[in-house]
Design an enzyme around this catalytic site. Sequence first.
Site, PDB file in Angstrom:
ATOM      1  CB  CYS A 158      -0.900   0.044   1.240  1.00  0.00           C
ATOM      2  SG  CYS A 158      -2.131  -1.250   1.292  1.00  0.00           S
ATOM      3  N   GLY A 217       0.307   0.521  -5.143  1.00  0.00           N
ATOM      4  CA  GLY A 217      -1.025  -0.060  -5.141  1.00  0.00           C
ATOM      5  C   GLY A 217      -1.835   0.428  -6.310  1.00  0.00           C
ATOM      6  CE1 TYR A 243       7.597  -5.301  -6.988  1.00  0.00           C
ATOM      7  CE2 TYR A 243       7.214  -5.995  -4.735  1.00  0.00           C
ATOM      8  CZ  TYR A 243       6.735  -5.678  -5.995  1.00  0.00           C
ATOM      9  OH  TYR A 243       5.396  -5.721  -6.231  1.00  0.00           O
ATOM     10  CG  ASN A 300       2.182   0.119   3.743  1.00  0.00           C
ATOM     11  OD1 ASN A 300       1.847  -0.938   3.231  1.00  0.00           O
ATOM     12  ND2 ASN A 300       3.410   0.608   3.625  1.00  0.00           N
ATOM     13  N   GLY A 301       0.685  -2.239   5.784  1.00  0.00           N
ATOM     14  CA  GLY A 301       1.304  -3.299   6.562  1.00  0.00           C
ATOM     15  C   GLY A 301       0.372  -4.475   6.724  1.00  0.00           C
TER      16      GLY A 301
END
Length: 594
Positions: free
Chosen positions: A82, A109, A351, A183-184
């Site tokens: 995210c 995202g 990445y 996010n997570g």
Amino acid sequence: MSLVQHPVGAAGVQRGLWAAPSRRGAWRVAKVDRGSAAGLLGGGGGSRLGGRLLGGGLRSMWLVARKGGRSAVRLRSCTKMCGIIGIFKHYGNVNVELYEGLLMLQHRGQDSAGMVTTDWGKFKEHKGNGLVKDVFESKKIIKKLKGSCGIGHVRYPTAGASTDQEAQPFFVNSPFGISLIHNGNLTNTKELGRMLQSSNSFFHRHLRTDSDSELLLNVFADEIHRAHQTRVQGGLNGAAMTECDLIFDAGASLMKIVHGAYACISLVMGIGMVAFRDPYGIRPLVLGHRSSALGDEWCVASEDCAFGPIGFTRVRDLRPGEMFIIKPDGSFESRQCAAGKLCPCIFEYIYLSRPDSVLNDIPVYNYQLALGKRLADRIKATGWDIDVVVPVPDGSRPAAIQVSAELGLPYREGLVKNRYVGRTFIMPDQQQREVSVRRKLNAMPAVFKDKKVLLIDDSIVRGTTMSQIVEMVRSAGAAKVYLASASPPVKFPNVYGVDMPSRMEFVANGLSVPEVQQVLGADGLIYQEVEDLVEAGQALNPTIEEFDASCFTGRYVTGNIDEQYLKELETTGRGAKRTRHGSERATEAPAAAR
């Protein structure tokens, strides 16, 4: 298509290795569930295991088997990768700047987007499935999002759920009115869910979705109520108690009971914009600042690449376990709510993040160049005869550039990416998936013909796309195709917010490097070593003692992940129905799925 036992003999059977003829007649390794071989090969009707043949690249075919039956245990879905952003300004609407910031985070995202703004009287919200430009497709939508403070979110979908309801931000109306983005991934959702629906919760909270982000929001709200009650009962009412104190106390309590990775930004009505990060700092969260005629203005985002287009300058990363409150008047307070130890996810640098970002004082581009240098040293030891170095677009370019420089070999862009092909939502069979890859990448004979090629990729996870790329490069005339991965073999699930939940997905699961090389159809294969990843990061920021590299090592920094958790994840959670070729709902995956 028939299956025969691989010549590796009994040891191969023990490891679940079998062989299947490829379309070219050569034998390729196929992985099957250890107990399914007799039922699948013997043709008997007594096997309880379901299996199906799934094509790999043109040079390889794999058989994937899965045990029937499912556990009754229900795990909450996590948000995949995210991007989050929050902006405070003194005057004017923040909507357009949030939109611009979300565009800069779109790589994190692409399935849904959402935004909430406020004038500290009401929340204005809009969210939906699609790219940022599609969700906020008209000026009319943007104009409705009035207010000088706001938060925005982009995400990949939760496993098995891609509805507007799952899109963030999430909202609760009590206490104060709170909107939150996250996010997570939380790793103790079952326990937290039971807590919220028990007498330990103030309001027996009802959750509308299976999202762990909504769960986190409700835990936060519950802890604010609890902090208020504790202070009142302790006689700390009046001047000694501020609303910010309540939020900080709630943050401290939340960080004691919530496990996993979380970087969050929330709007708490009347109090301000609240940002906080888990005690390990697994997911990034960066603070930015700009000056205006009316005073300081602030931005918090997953990556500082979002700052430039909207005029903010990077200040620092939020510390692990820190909570930062920006009040409606622009002043701020910060508190360390939990003792923190920075253990950032190393996959962010390989990445996930853009190369123009700086995370935890590590420039992502410099880190990827450092990986290229270390990878080149390992390639030199192989003795491969190489003519040209070619990156697999896009994330591997910095590493490939450095490998080319270190080896003294020409760097060429031999794989052309079609940037105007939309996502493939449903691919009913492997043949269509192969067509999809060929639609997105094209190999140029002008680069590959009669050349011994070294392909550099940032990671090789499932290997399905890579096997097709190898075949494409051979078809374009390459004499030899060598592969080098800038990251080690992925062998363990990521439980902290990257969508890699099942070991059955990974091409390196249960296979040696030569066997993976055989599956991919390459003439040589080399991986980066874990110590290279860690040393490259620590050279750029020596204060980091440990990175989370759990998908490579199986060591999870939060310490609450065991084999039982991983098995539940694979059988009843996000990993259910996952194979090396993706879930039954095959979507266009990020580069980590290659």
